[in-house]
Design an enzyme around this catalytic site. Structure first.
Site, PDB file in Angstrom:
ATOM      1  N   LYS A  59      78.397  36.243  45.342  1.00 41.42           N
ATOM      2  CA  LYS A  59      78.677  37.231  46.341  1.00 41.42           C
ATOM      3  C   LYS A  59      79.833  36.678  47.509  1.00 41.42           C
ATOM      4  CE  LYS A  59      73.620  37.994  46.813  1.00 41.42           C
ATOM      5  NZ  LYS A  59      72.062  37.667  47.119  1.00 41.42           N
TER       6      LYS A  59
ATOM      7  N   GLN B 278      68.505  33.926  50.575  1.00 42.08           N
ATOM      8  CA  GLN B 278      68.425  33.967  48.547  1.00 42.08           C
ATOM      9  C   GLN B 278      66.777  33.699  48.339  1.00 42.08           C
ATOM     10  OE1 GLN B 278      70.673  35.478  46.746  1.00 42.08           O
ATOM     11  NE2 GLN B 278      68.719  35.125  45.361  1.00 42.08           N
TER      12      GLN B 278
ATOM     13  N   ASP C 213      70.131  42.677  53.061  1.00 43.57           N
ATOM     14  CA  ASP C 213      69.447  42.836  51.793  1.00 43.57           C
ATOM     15  C   ASP C 213      68.805  43.728  52.017  1.00 43.57           C
ATOM     16  OD1 ASP C 213      70.064  41.048  49.123  1.00 43.57           O
ATOM     17  OD2 ASP C 213      68.527  39.894  50.544  1.00 43.57           O
TER      18      ASP C 213
END
Length: 290
Positions: free
Chosen positions: A52, A96, A119
């Site tokens: 990312k 995450q 997200d």
């Protein structure tokens, strides 16, 4: 059979994002900024977050990584989320997953400002997506929709079967395919581990999305001729053919299924690269909305 090349498509999307970022900066707007919070040292999470950050560099985004050990308390993590919510320079951020067992993923997800939830996991974004309103859509389903659109795969009136009912892939995928628009307007069946007559249902599918996390679960005798097959699976399995000692396997028995398909995604190089690109698209959208 045509291969749906997620790697090639993701590169094309990155070039489009990079061009828009250049235009934003030349117009006096600030550089989009994506932040990531990483807890512990899970190998898969480390790799994913590193990819990312590299992708941010490629498109001209600013990026930052906030790291914590496995012993971080829930209060400390929630405090870090609060700081990112309040940081005007950060357009979007992710925490995450998975998180250590002593931390509530639900509590952390719900603490993220929905306007920065790139997200797409916050209940507010999920709810807006269900109604067809503007929302941040979770990265993997959005990446799949982008592939269907760019490969001009017809979804209107088609029967789509989703194997897997997770809140991250299966459920949002079923909603997106059933919404009005293109891709969309499909009739959708969601299957899972308790589904009876799974093989018979799969054989009715014009579009099959395999997202259950069991390597090579979808066999050739479950797929009808001409079906479109999207493989979301990425399971590490031991391999003597690679330096790392492992390789990625999808949920589809690719060797035997692919000859029957009109379109199919490989693993790796299919859905995976589009997941990261979707995160970049959401961050760009968050920066635009400012």
């Amino acid at each position: 059979m045509q291969l749906i090349d997620g790697k090639k498509t993701s590169q094309a999307v990155k070039l489009e994002i990079a061009e828009e970022v250049k235009q934003m900066i030349s117009a006096g707007m600030k550089q989009p900024h994506l932040a990531a919070v990483l807890v512990g040292n899970d190998g898969g999470s480390e790799t994913y977050v590193a990819a990312k950050i590299k992708s941010c560099e490629e498109v001209g985004f600013a990026s930052s990584l906030i790291r914590f050990g496995n012993d971080v308390t829930e209060e400390e993590l929630l405090s870090a989320v609060k700081k990112l919510n309040e940081d005007a320079d950060v357009d979007g951020f992710i925490v995450q997953l998975p998180l250590p067992k002593h931390i509530s993923e639900e509590k952390v997800t719900e603490a993220i400002d929905p306007k920065k939830d790139v997200d797409g996991f916050h209940p507010q974004n999920l709810g807006r997506m269900i109604t067809g309103a503007d929302a941040f859509v979770s990265a993997t389903p959005q990446g799949i929709m982008e592939l269907l659109k760019r490969y001009n795969i017809e979804t209107k009136g088609k029967h789509a079967v989703i194997i897997g009912r997770s809140n991250i892939v299966g459920r949002p995928m079923s909603i997106l395919l059933s919404l009005k628009g293109h891709p969309g307007d499909a009739t959708v069946t969601v299957c899972h581990s308790r589904t009876a007559n799974l093989k018979e249902i799969c054989l009715q599918a014009d579009i099959l999305v395999a997202a259950l996390g069991i390597p090579e679960f979808l066999k050739a005798d479950m797929v009808k001729e001409g079906a479109v097959v999207i493989d979301v699976g990425t399971t590490r399995v031991p391999s003597t053919e690679t330096k790392s000692g492992w390789r990625l396997k999808g949920d589809v028995d690719f060797l035997n299924v692919s000859p029957k398909c009109s379109f199919i995604t490989p693993v790796p190089g299919g859905v995976g690269p589009m997941t990261i690109v979707s995160l970049l698209l959401n961050t760009l959208k968050a920066a635009r909305q400012k």
